[in-house]
Design a protein around this motif. Structure first.
Motif, PDB file in Angstrom:
ATOM      1  N   MET A 124      30.621  28.384  44.987  1.00  0.00           N
ATOM      2  CA  MET A 124      30.492  29.758  45.577  1.00  0.00           C
ATOM      3  C   MET A 124      29.276  30.557  45.118  1.00  0.00           C
ATOM      4  O   MET A 124      28.970  30.637  43.792  1.00  0.00           O
ATOM      5  N   ASP A 125      28.708  31.309  46.001  1.00  0.00           N
ATOM      6  CA  ASP A 125      27.490  32.202  45.640  1.00  0.00           C
ATOM      7  C   ASP A 125      27.788  33.111  44.488  1.00  0.00           C
ATOM      8  O   ASP A 125      28.617  33.859  44.556  1.00  0.00           O
ATOM      9  N   ASN A 126      26.986  32.895  43.510  1.00  0.00           N
ATOM     10  CA  ASN A 126      26.915  33.762  42.116  1.00  0.00           C
ATOM     11  C   ASN A 126      27.028  35.183  42.519  1.00  0.00           C
ATOM     12  O   ASN A 126      27.558  36.040  41.620  1.00  0.00           O
ATOM     13  N   GLU A 127      26.545  35.585  43.547  1.00  0.00           N
ATOM     14  CA  GLU A 127      26.360  36.954  44.164  1.00  0.00           C
ATOM     15  C   GLU A 127      26.936  37.382  45.202  1.00  0.00           C
ATOM     16  O   GLU A 127      26.552  38.277  46.212  1.00  0.00           O
ATOM     17  N   ILE A 128      28.148  36.791  45.543  1.00  0.00           N
ATOM     18  CA  ILE A 128      28.914  36.734  46.860  1.00  0.00           C
ATOM     19  C   ILE A 128      29.362  38.250  47.076  1.00  0.00           C
ATOM     20  O   ILE A 128      29.406  38.442  48.187  1.00  0.00           O
ATOM     21  N   LEU A 129      29.258  38.812  46.191  1.00  0.00           N
ATOM     22  CA  LEU A 129      29.979  40.374  46.099  1.00  0.00           C
ATOM     23  C   LEU A 129      28.829  41.393  46.150  1.00  0.00           C
ATOM     24  O   LEU A 129      29.075  42.658  45.788  1.00  0.00           O
ATOM     25  N   LYS A 130      27.572  40.921  46.218  1.00  0.00           N
ATOM     26  CA  LYS A 130      26.335  41.751  45.580  1.00  0.00           C
ATOM     27  C   LYS A 130      26.575  43.256  46.557  1.00  0.00           C
ATOM     28  O   LYS A 130      26.570  43.228  47.587  1.00  0.00           O
ATOM     29  N   ASP A 131      26.441  44.345  46.007  1.00  0.00           N
ATOM     30  CA  ASP A 131      26.578  45.611  46.305  1.00  0.00           C
ATOM     31  C   ASP A 131      27.904  46.013  47.018  1.00  0.00           C
ATOM     32  O   ASP A 131      27.706  47.282  47.450  1.00  0.00           O
ATOM     33  N   LYS A 132      28.691  45.321  46.965  1.00  0.00           N
ATOM     34  CA  LYS A 132      30.083  45.845  47.437  1.00  0.00           C
ATOM     35  C   LYS A 132      30.794  46.729  46.407  1.00  0.00           C
ATOM     36  O   LYS A 132      30.771  46.514  45.279  1.00  0.00           O
ATOM     37  N   VAL A 133      31.421  47.751  47.099  1.00  0.00           N
ATOM     38  CA  VAL A 133      32.015  48.737  46.091  1.00  0.00           C
ATOM     39  C   VAL A 133      33.662  48.453  45.866  1.00  0.00           C
ATOM     40  O   VAL A 133      34.211  48.379  47.139  1.00  0.00           O
ATOM     41  N   ILE A 134      34.104  47.979  44.990  1.00  0.00           N
ATOM     42  CA  ILE A 134      35.538  47.640  44.890  1.00  0.00           C
ATOM     43  C   ILE A 134      36.343  48.485  43.750  1.00  0.00           C
ATOM     44  O   ILE A 134      35.822  48.849  42.602  1.00  0.00           O
ATOM     45  N   VAL A 135      37.339  49.027  44.475  1.00  0.00           N
ATOM     46  CA  VAL A 135      38.262  49.825  43.125  1.00  0.00           C
ATOM     47  C   VAL A 135      39.333  48.853  42.821  1.00  0.00           C
ATOM     48  O   VAL A 135      40.045  48.154  43.574  1.00  0.00           O
ATOM     49  N   ILE A 136      39.673  48.923  41.685  1.00  0.00           N
ATOM     50  CA  ILE A 136      40.959  48.277  40.955  1.00  0.00           C
ATOM     51  C   ILE A 136      41.958  49.302  40.274  1.00  0.00           C
ATOM     52  O   ILE A 136      41.663  50.069  39.448  1.00  0.00           O
ATOM     53  N   SER A 137      43.214  49.341  41.025  1.00  0.00           N
ATOM     54  CA  SER A 137      44.180  50.079  40.040  1.00  0.00           C
ATOM     55  C   SER A 137      44.869  49.230  39.192  1.00  0.00           C
ATOM     56  O   SER A 137      44.998  47.801  39.219  1.00  0.00           O
ATOM     57  N   GLY A 138      44.863  49.621  37.846  1.00  0.00           N
ATOM     58  CA  GLY A 138      45.394  49.101  36.829  1.00  0.00           C
ATOM     59  C   GLY A 138      44.191  48.001  36.268  1.00  0.00           C
ATOM     60  O   GLY A 138      44.617  46.771  35.858  1.00  0.00           O
ATOM     61  N   GLY A 139      43.043  48.478  36.453  1.00  0.00           N
ATOM     62  CA  GLY A 139      42.022  47.502  35.998  1.00  0.00           C
ATOM     63  C   GLY A 139      41.575  47.198  34.439  1.00  0.00           C
ATOM     64  O   GLY A 139      40.603  46.891  34.129  1.00  0.00           O
ATOM     65  N   THR A 140      42.523  48.062  33.482  1.00  0.00           N
ATOM     66  CA  THR A 140      42.252  47.698  32.393  1.00  0.00           C
ATOM     67  C   THR A 140      42.878  46.794  31.520  1.00  0.00           C
ATOM     68  O   THR A 140      42.558  46.252  30.493  1.00  0.00           O
ATOM     69  N   LYS A 141      43.820  46.235  32.122  1.00  0.00           N
ATOM     70  CA  LYS A 141      44.353  44.859  31.498  1.00  0.00           C
ATOM     71  C   LYS A 141      44.604  43.754  32.157  1.00  0.00           C
ATOM     72  O   LYS A 141      44.629  43.879  33.737  1.00  0.00           O
ATOM     73  N   GLY A 142      45.003  42.552  31.647  1.00  0.00           N
ATOM     74  CA  GLY A 142      45.551  41.504  32.710  1.00  0.00           C
ATOM     75  C   GLY A 142      44.603  41.020  33.589  1.00  0.00           C
ATOM     76  O   GLY A 142      43.477  40.840  33.460  1.00  0.00           O
ATOM     77  N   VAL A 143      45.156  40.581  34.930  1.00  0.00           N
ATOM     78  CA  VAL A 143      44.401  40.183  35.810  1.00  0.00           C
ATOM     79  C   VAL A 143      43.313  41.017  36.302  1.00  0.00           C
ATOM     80  O   VAL A 143      42.133  40.915  36.823  1.00  0.00           O
ATOM     81  N   GLY A 144      43.859  42.432  36.150  1.00  0.00           N
ATOM     82  CA  GLY A 144      43.010  43.533  36.698  1.00  0.00           C
ATOM     83  C   GLY A 144      41.780  43.655  35.862  1.00  0.00           C
ATOM     84  O   GLY A 144      40.352  43.738  36.335  1.00  0.00           O
ATOM     85  N   ARG A 145      41.878  43.508  34.719  1.00  0.00           N
ATOM     86  CA  ARG A 145      40.766  43.645  33.774  1.00  0.00           C
ATOM     87  C   ARG A 145      39.614  42.317  34.165  1.00  0.00           C
ATOM     88  O   ARG A 145      38.373  42.317  34.347  1.00  0.00           O
ATOM     89  N   ALA A 146      40.361  41.193  34.290  1.00  0.00           N
ATOM     90  CA  ALA A 146      39.462  39.888  34.488  1.00  0.00           C
ATOM     91  C   ALA A 146      38.968  40.022  35.706  1.00  0.00           C
ATOM     92  O   ALA A 146      37.702  39.577  35.874  1.00  0.00           O
ATOM     93  N   ALA A 147      39.568  40.583  36.618  1.00  0.00           N
ATOM     94  CA  ALA A 147      39.002  40.578  38.039  1.00  0.00           C
ATOM     95  C   ALA A 147      37.897  41.701  38.009  1.00  0.00           C
ATOM     96  O   ALA A 147      36.711  41.424  38.728  1.00  0.00           O
ATOM     97  N   ALA A 148      37.772  42.736  37.363  1.00  0.00           N
ATOM     98  CA  ALA A 148      36.782  43.743  37.008  1.00  0.00           C
ATOM     99  C   ALA A 148      35.600  42.935  36.652  1.00  0.00           C
ATOM    100  O   ALA A 148      34.506  43.105  37.184  1.00  0.00           O
ATOM    101  N   GLU A 149      35.738  42.350  35.718  1.00  0.00           N
ATOM    102  CA  GLU A 149      34.644  41.604  35.078  1.00  0.00           C
ATOM    103  C   GLU A 149      34.159  40.439  35.761  1.00  0.00           C
ATOM    104  O   GLU A 149      32.931  40.395  36.154  1.00  0.00           O
ATOM    105  N   GLU A 150      34.828  39.846  36.720  1.00  0.00           N
ATOM    106  CA  GLU A 150      34.427  38.789  37.686  1.00  0.00           C
ATOM    107  C   GLU A 150      33.694  39.351  38.874  1.00  0.00           C
ATOM    108  O   GLU A 150      32.741  38.871  39.033  1.00  0.00           O
TER     109      GLU A 150
END
Length: 252
Positions: free
Chosen positions: A1-27
């Protein structure tokens, strides 16, 4: 998978400070996205911001619909667009049908469904202005009936499938898609804390879950990241109204 496949996309995460939300934010950030996390834990958020680039935090109490709206308004003010929304936030208190009290029921439905509904309302509004986008709702195997001690939670996850199909059907013409990522029994911070409060250690939890799950082990938070990146990327641009199950074989 392209390392910058989400380049310049703006993504909101609710509950992004813990668990899968946090891991997703970092990824998502590693894959080139600009990420906005909503939550109440400012200490955890500051740690994420100090360790991860292209991430901002908006204090959000999902029990307040005005906060749900503000999360997306602030995203638009900062970036001027919205490409993705990952609805991760949720609560899973013990709630058997025969003993669940009104307060517990209301909390589960407010956080797990009402907040998701109004966050999706805002997501559709701003994705429409951006020419489309991807909404991912967090599902659970409990949605197919659920365990006896999770009645309210099971119902809240079941109704999210209806919401996803509603969005998929009615907003596809605007290039807004919505899918459900069904997570399995995962040893998140919240799950471990819950089990410890009931007298079960993390080691005991993992052993018990491994004996129950067909694949013999619990999914880890990182197991979901490739799927989340795919669902947020243009690679899934014609995928909508789907239920993506990653449950280690668990189908309640």
């Amino acid at each position: 998978m392209d390392n910058e496949i989400l380049k310049d996309k703006v993504i909101v995460i609710s509950g992004g400070t813990k668990g899968v939300g946090r891991a997703a934010a970092e990824e998502f950030s590693r894959r080139g996205a600009k990420v906005v996390i909503g939550g109440r834990d400012e200490v955890a958020a500051k740690k994420i911001l100090s360790e991860t680039s292209n991430v901002i935090f908006v204090h959000t109490d999902l029990k307040n619909i005005s906060d749900c709206k503000n999360l997306f308004d602030e995203t638009n003010k900062k970036f001027g667009r919205l490409d993705g929304f990952f609805n991760y936030a949720g609560v899973t208190p013990i709630s058997p049908l025969d003993t669940c009290d009104e307060g517990t029921f209301d909390e589960v439905m407010t956080v797990n469904f009402k907040a998701a509904f109004f966050c999706c309302q805002q997501a559709v509004k701003y994705m429409r202005q951006s020419g489309g986008g991807s909404i991912v709702l967090t599902g659970s195997a409990h949605a197919w009936g659920g365990e006896k001690d999770r009645a309210a939670y099971a119902c809240s996850k079941g109704v999210l499938m209806t919401l996803s199909e509603h969005i998929a059907k009615n907003y596809a013409s605007e290039k807004i898609r919505c899918n459900v990522l069904t997570l399995g029994w995962t040893p998140t911070e919240g799950e471990i804390a819950l089990r410890k409060s009931l007298g079960e250690s993390e080691e005991e939890l993992r052993r018990r879950a491994g004996n129950y799950l067909p694949m013999g082990k619990m999914p880890e938070v990182t197991d979901y990241l490739s799927a989340l990146v795919f669902l947020m990327s243009d690679d899934s641009k014609i995928m909508t109204g789907s239920i993506f199950r990653m449950t280690a074989g668990e189908y309640i």
